[in-house]
Design a protein around this motif. Structure first.
Motif, PDB file in Angstrom:
ATOM      1  N   VAL A   1       0.868  -1.181   0.000  1.00  0.00           N
ATOM      2  CA  VAL A   1       0.000   0.000   0.000  1.00  0.00           C
ATOM      3  C   VAL A   1       0.904   1.230   0.000  1.00  0.00           C
ATOM      4  O   VAL A   1       1.844   1.326   0.797  1.00  0.00           O
ATOM      5  N   ALA A   2       0.626   2.158  -0.888  1.00  0.00           N
ATOM      6  CA  ALA A   2       1.448   3.363  -0.998  1.00  0.00           C
ATOM      7  C   ALA A   2       1.321   4.231   0.252  1.00  0.00           C
ATOM      8  O   ALA A   2       0.235   4.370   0.812  1.00  0.00           O
ATOM      9  N   LEU A   3       2.451   4.791   0.677  1.00  0.00           N
ATOM     10  CA  LEU A   3       2.426   5.760   1.764  1.00  0.00           C
ATOM     11  C   LEU A   3       1.732   7.017   1.273  1.00  0.00           C
ATOM     12  O   LEU A   3       1.873   7.406   0.109  1.00  0.00           O
ATOM     13  N   THR A   4       1.014   7.666   2.142  1.00  0.00           N
ATOM     14  CA  THR A   4       0.347   8.917   1.782  1.00  0.00           C
ATOM     15  C   THR A   4       1.361  10.057   1.821  1.00  0.00           C
ATOM     16  O   THR A   4       2.455   9.914   2.372  1.00  0.00           O
ATOM     17  N   ASP A   5       0.966  11.188   1.267  1.00  0.00           N
ATOM     18  CA  ASP A   5       1.829  12.366   1.333  1.00  0.00           C
ATOM     19  C   ASP A   5       2.083  12.774   2.777  1.00  0.00           C
ATOM     20  O   ASP A   5       3.168  13.228   3.118  1.00  0.00           O
ATOM     21  N   GLU A   6       1.085  12.605   3.639  1.00  0.00           N
ATOM     22  CA  GLU A   6       1.279  12.932   5.059  1.00  0.00           C
ATOM     23  C   GLU A   6       2.336  12.026   5.682  1.00  0.00           C
ATOM     24  O   GLU A   6       3.148  12.475   6.483  1.00  0.00           O
ATOM     25  N   GLU A   7       2.301  10.746   5.336  1.00  0.00           N
ATOM     26  CA  GLU A   7       3.281   9.806   5.883  1.00  0.00           C
ATOM     27  C   GLU A   7       4.681  10.084   5.343  1.00  0.00           C
ATOM     28  O   GLU A   7       5.669   9.907   6.056  1.00  0.00           O
TER      29      GLU A   7
ATOM     30  N   ALA B   1       7.461  13.964   0.153  1.00  0.00           N
ATOM     31  CA  ALA B   1       6.414  13.854  -0.862  1.00  0.00           C
ATOM     32  C   ALA B   1       6.652  14.783  -2.052  1.00  0.00           C
ATOM     33  O   ALA B   1       6.670  14.321  -3.197  1.00  0.00           O
TER      34      ALA B   1
ATOM     35  N   ARG C   1       7.885  13.656  -5.972  1.00  0.00           N
ATOM     36  CA  ARG C   1       7.174  14.042  -7.200  1.00  0.00           C
ATOM     37  C   ARG C   1       8.096  14.775  -8.166  1.00  0.00           C
ATOM     38  O   ARG C   1       8.079  14.525  -9.373  1.00  0.00           O
TER      39      ARG C   1
ATOM     40  N   ARG D   1       6.077   2.243  -0.568  1.00  0.00           N
ATOM     41  CA  ARG D   1       4.952   1.387  -0.208  1.00  0.00           C
ATOM     42  C   ARG D   1       5.302   0.574   1.028  1.00  0.00           C
ATOM     43  O   ARG D   1       6.437   0.172   1.214  1.00  0.00           O
TER      44      ARG D   1
ATOM     45  N   GLN E   1       2.282   8.669  12.131  1.00  0.00           N
ATOM     46  CA  GLN E   1       2.296  10.100  12.394  1.00  0.00           C
ATOM     47  C   GLN E   1       3.245  10.462  13.541  1.00  0.00           C
ATOM     48  O   GLN E   1       3.778  11.549  13.603  1.00  0.00           O
TER      49      GLN E   1
END
Length: 173
Positions: free
Chosen positions: A124-130, A135, A139, A152, A169
């Protein structure tokens, strides 16, 4: 890839490496520092590959026919180059085993009262917050260089050494 394009790519990668190094100084905990370290290692590997390509281009310009074949292979390899920041999974579908980050092989066969089934973990991909401050860097690197960067984490398997035990977090810088 022309020599000018290779040199520009080399320069972009070196600049991104410096930016990631500087960004790492702002990390407050081990988890984001490790993500930065892995990105730096990946950028170092990409820089080394581009150096090889530049050297082979010089040899081709000097008339070395063997270098032309090597150059084609190196360009093909570089085209598939990927940086993995967190987890990478290898699956052996013949033995129904998987391994995380080159570690030990783990059986994916599970038996319960419903019978035998194969249960592979998923990424599962890490979110931008993670990812935090990585991040936008990630990009930019993908957009400017074309190098894939995967961040991920594995779901449904034993946690690896980089996996935060608590909520992610709590570990971000």
């Amino acid at each position: 890839m022309t020599s000018n394009a290779s040199l520009m790519l080399y320069t972009e990668l070196a600049a991104f490496r410096l930016i990631v190094l500087a960004n790492r100084l702002g990390c407050r905990s081990e988890f984001p520092q490790e993500l930065h370290d892995r990105l730096i290692e990946g950028l170092d590997a990409a820089i080394d590959r581009v150096r090889i390509i530049v050297d082979l281009e010089r040899k081709v310009l000097a008339g070395d026919e063997l270098a032309a074949f090597q150059l084609d292979g190196e360009i093909e390899i570089f085209g598939r180059f990927t940086i993995n920041l967190l987890d990478q999974i290898d699956i052996d579908y013949d033995t129904h085993e998987y391994r995380l980050d080159g570690g030990r092989w783990i059986s994916a066969v599970a038996v319960d009262d419903t019978g035998v089934h194969v249960d592979y973990p998923e990424l599962v991909a890490l979110t931008d917050e993670e990812l935090g401050s990585l991040a936008p860097l990630r990009r930019d690197i993908v957009r400017e260089t074309g190098i894939a960067i995967h961040a991920r984490r594995l779901v449904g398997a034993e946690p690896g050494p980089l996996h935060p035990v608590q909520d992610t977090q709590d570990h971000l810088g």
